[in-house]
Design an enzyme around this catalytic site. Structure first.
Site, mmCIF file in Angstrom:
data_model
loop_
_atom_site.group_PDB
_atom_site.id
_atom_site.type_symbol
_atom_site.label_atom_id
_atom_site.label_comp_id
_atom_site.label_asym_id
_atom_site.label_seq_id
_atom_site.Cartn_x
_atom_site.Cartn_y
_atom_site.Cartn_z
ATOM 1 N N HIS A 1 -7.653 -1.213 6.017
ATOM 2 C CA HIS A 1 -9.039 -1.683 6.107
ATOM 3 C C HIS A 1 -9.500 -2.398 4.841
ATOM 4 O O HIS A 1 -10.294 -3.331 4.899
ATOM 5 C CB HIS A 1 -9.959 -0.490 6.383
ATOM 6 C CG HIS A 1 -11.342 -0.863 6.794
ATOM 7 N ND1 HIS A 1 -11.619 -1.572 7.943
ATOM 8 C CD2 HIS A 1 -12.542 -0.625 6.203
ATOM 9 C CE1 HIS A 1 -12.927 -1.747 8.050
ATOM 10 N NE2 HIS A 1 -13.510 -1.186 7.006
ATOM 11 N N ASP B 1 -5.123 -1.645 9.971
ATOM 12 C CA ASP B 1 -6.482 -1.127 9.834
ATOM 13 C C ASP B 1 -6.750 -0.091 10.921
ATOM 14 O O ASP B 1 -6.604 -0.377 12.111
ATOM 15 C CB ASP B 1 -7.481 -2.287 9.940
ATOM 16 C CG ASP B 1 -8.897 -1.900 9.540
ATOM 17 O OD1 ASP B 1 -9.197 -0.697 9.493
ATOM 18 O OD2 ASP B 1 -9.690 -2.812 9.286
ATOM 19 N N SER C 1 -16.433 -5.573 7.857
ATOM 20 C CA SER C 1 -16.481 -4.347 8.644
ATOM 21 C C SER C 1 -17.734 -4.366 9.522
ATOM 22 O O SER C 1 -17.896 -5.272 10.334
ATOM 23 C CB SER C 1 -16.424 -3.132 7.727
ATOM 24 O OG SER C 1 -16.130 -1.968 8.444
#
Length: 693
Positions: free
Chosen positions: A666, A633, A547
């Site tokens: 995600h 995501d 991320s």
């Protein structure tokens, strides 16, 4: 540039379809922006081709992946349950069953003062929700809330079957097992019951995936009522019932500013009460302490102080604990007879007890632990009149442990430690704390774990992990999958770079906005330290981050490719400037207080352009790179790593792989066995890159 064997499979070649992006007099030509549309068959075909190429390039690791998966499985107690936590007349817990992907949420009636033992079946167990049944045949399954009404009659739960973090909320009658007709679509995480269980509050998101509304649903009603809407696109909204069940708390917060409203939980249709109006740059959290409110805030201290306020005048704060430059106050848990402080000092977390006597609080009494590196954190504590405090403890060499603390005596009782099966000798591992020196002289902490027999001979293979954003601290934690690295001689290291919160609020401030480059140079300094200190050499270091930590990976790949032998970038935020320039994209406006607003500020634009990984790829030799993403995501769109990979190959002929989960969000695959397979895939690639496959 990286070299591939002539017999290797040929990588996909993404078509170039240049579009211009123009801001502040700067024009950037983007050849791969067309990859953004996940409904386009050409895009999907390209992603599938990349998956096929990755599968072919890693086919030789299949037996290693299976071995690692088996190691994870054999070391994990697969039929297990969490330590039951009391709320009202029940002990609540979750259990897993060998062969099943998802957890089962259960409860049992209270019979005695101590929680039921976790080493077998529990008589009288009531299954509230079986995730495996709810998931059915879906490729993805996630719960957004599991919330029992205060009287224990009803269960509210919300389900996401796509990975896009939009949930459908249902209500279950726990006495009959029947679902009520109430069905609330398109809700966000969390929920809050009224005191009598007649009403439930929930949040909804806007088109940018920002939770911006709180709604009230009365059971059986056909129309819900909007309770609170936040028009400022920088702010998120959350809702919860306080521990003492006196108030529904609605918290609004941007990255740097807070505002909290309270509603009498016994009057769900009543008026909201503002605690304190928002002031730009002032953050505060509210803990309902029965006869008063406790406020954790930074109005007068960078590292936050603790204040009290009366229920009648919640905006008038009286200081209880002043801010401390050496200790970051993270929050408080309030109970009828005591308060627990949660703090961070010297890159280590701590808990401290404050007892309540005649309306006043004793001085904080810190819990001490033997290990020099560890993580201690609040556990599940639902009971307002509880005399024990549940907390968790772990370190790089100590499995996750659950304790009850007797607040009156200070006695601790270990309720459970994460089992590690397969004959693992935990005494074979050791942990270290070292400090790298950054380019500006700042000392950067590094936490390391390895087998005791790993020689510090300059040749040890290392996986170096980092994050460094949002004041999120990468506190040391134990990991069963990590043992598969350690047992093959790998040293695992966490670099606590600026942008995280390990050393207080200044550590965060010094790694955000126009100081963001410190995050990257800290990480490079840590890699260089491990070489200079005799642990390893550059080609034996694999960097890993996800991320915003994926942004870190992309940045260091451009800045110091020679410092690493490989890089794993998971759901990586590598096209940061493009994203932060577009306020129509999910979460962009919220992010301006983390990165700056390049749309309005040319200095921010220039600064972000100087480090955004996608825009700074050059024709240099890159380390091997594995990028992992998910089609659904909503936080970091798959297009970012897809574009990054395409450009790395086109500009630098880099040896880079892209793996896209086509049915995930995600966090990747949702089932635990699926997740273990994904972990095994990554670990096998890391071992191969380190020459250990």
């Amino acid at each position: 540039m990286s070299e591939l064997n002539s017999s290797s499979p040929k990588p996909p070649v993404a078509a170039r379809k240049p579009v211009e992006r123009s801001h502040h007099g700067d024009v950037f030509v983007d050849d791969y922006e067309w990859l953004r549309d996940k409904t386009d068959d050409e895009v999907l075909d390209y992603l599938r081709a990349e998956n096929g190429y990755t599968e072919a390039r890693t086919a030789h690791l299949e037996s290693l992946r299976e071995a690692i998966f088996k190691e994870i499985s054999d070391r994990t107690l697969q039929t297990d349950l969490s330590v039951p936590a009391r709320r009202g007349g029940y002990w609540y817990y979750s259990r897993t069953i060998e062969g099943k992907q998802y957890g089962i949420h259960c409860r049992v009636k209270v019979d005695g003062d101590q929680p039921p033992a976790t080493d077998g079946e529990i008589a009288g167990e009531e299954v509230m929700l079986d995730g495996n049944e709810v998931a059915g045949d879906s490729e993805f399954f996630s719960l957004g809330t599991v919330d029992v009404s205060p009287d224990g009659r009803l269960l509210a739960y919300s389900v996401d079957l796509k990975g896009d973090e939009r949930f459908t909320l249902r209500i279950k009658d726990l006495a009959t097992g029947e679902l009520l007709p109430d069905e609330l679509p398109e809700v966000h995480y969390g929920s809050a019951w009224s005191a009598d269980g007649s009403t439930i509050f929930y949040t909804k998101v806007d088109d940018a995936w920002r939770p911006f509304q709180v709604w009230r649903h009365t059971l059986g009603a056909t129309q819900d009522v909007l309770v609170k809407e936040e028009p400022d696109e920088r702010f998120w909204v959350g809702v919860e019932l306080t521990r003492n069940e006196q108030a529904i708390q609605i918290a609004l917060g941007s990255k740097i500013t807070s505002e909290v409203w309270l509603l009498d939980a016994n009057d769900p249709t009543g008026e909201l009460v503002l605690v304190a109006p928002r002031r730009d740059g002032v953050e505060y959290d509210v803990e309902h302490a029965g006869d008063q409110l406790l406020i954790t805030h930074n109005a007068d201290a960078v590292n936050f102080s603790l204040a009290s306020a009366s229920l009648d005048s919640p905006g008038s704060w009286t200081t209880l604990i002043e801010g401390d430059v050496s200790s970051r106050l993270l929050g408080v848990d309030a109970f009828a007879d005591h308060v627990i402080l949660y703090r961070r000092r010297d890159a280590v977390t701590e808990l401290a007890i404050m007892r309540r006597t005649d309306g006043s609080f004793s001085a904080p009494e810190v819990l001490e632990f033997d290990e020099p590196i560890y993580t201690v954190s609040p556990g599940r504590n639902d009971e307002w009149h509880e005399t024990r405090y549940r907390f968790g403890y772990t370190s790089l060499v100590t499995p996750g442990s659950t304790y009850d603390l007797d607040v009156a005596t200070g006695e601790r009782r270990l309720l459970k430690q994460q089992p590690v099966l397969g004959g693992v000798d935990l005494g074979a591992y050791t942990q270290y704390r070292e400090w790298a020196t950054a380019s500006d002289g700042t000392k950067v902490p590094i936490s390391l774990v390895a087998r005791k027999d790993v020689a510090k001979d300059g040749n040890a293979p290392v996986v170096l992990y980092g994050y460094g954003s949002y004041e999120s601290s990468m506190d040391p934690w134990f990991s069963i999958p990590r043992l598969s690295l350690l047992d093959r001689g790998v040293v695992f290291a966490i670099t606590h770079v600026r942008g995280g919160g390990e050393l207080g609020r200044h550590w965060y401030d010094d790694g955000k906005m126009l100081a963001k480059r410190n995050t990257f140079t800290d990480f490079i300094a840590a890699a260089e330290h491990l070489v200079k200190d005799g642990w390893t050499r550059p080609e034996r270091i694999v960097a890993q981050g996800g991320s915003a930590g994926g942004l870190l990976m992309g940045a260091v790949a451009n800045l110091a490719p020679e410092a690493f032998g490989g890089i794993v970038a998971e759901v990586p935020f590598v096209d940061a400037l493009t994203t932060i320039l577009d306020p129509s994209l999910p979460l962009t406006v919220i992010e301006w207080e983390e990165w700056g607003n390049p749309l309005e500020d040319s200095a921010v634009y220039e600064y972000m352009k100087s480090y955004s990984p996608y825009e700074n790829i050059t024709a240099q030799r890159y380390p091997r790179i594995l990028a992992i993403t998910s089609l659904n995501d909503t936080r970091v769109f798959f297009v970012e790593p897809a574009k990054w990979v395409a450009k790395l190959r086109a500009v630098a002929d880099a040896d880079v792989l892209l793996k896209t989960e086509m049915e995930a969000g995600h966090g990747g695959r949702s089932g635990r066995y699926d997740a273990w397979h994904e972990i095994a895939f990554t670990l096998a690639w890391e071992l191969d890159t380190l020459g250990l496959a």
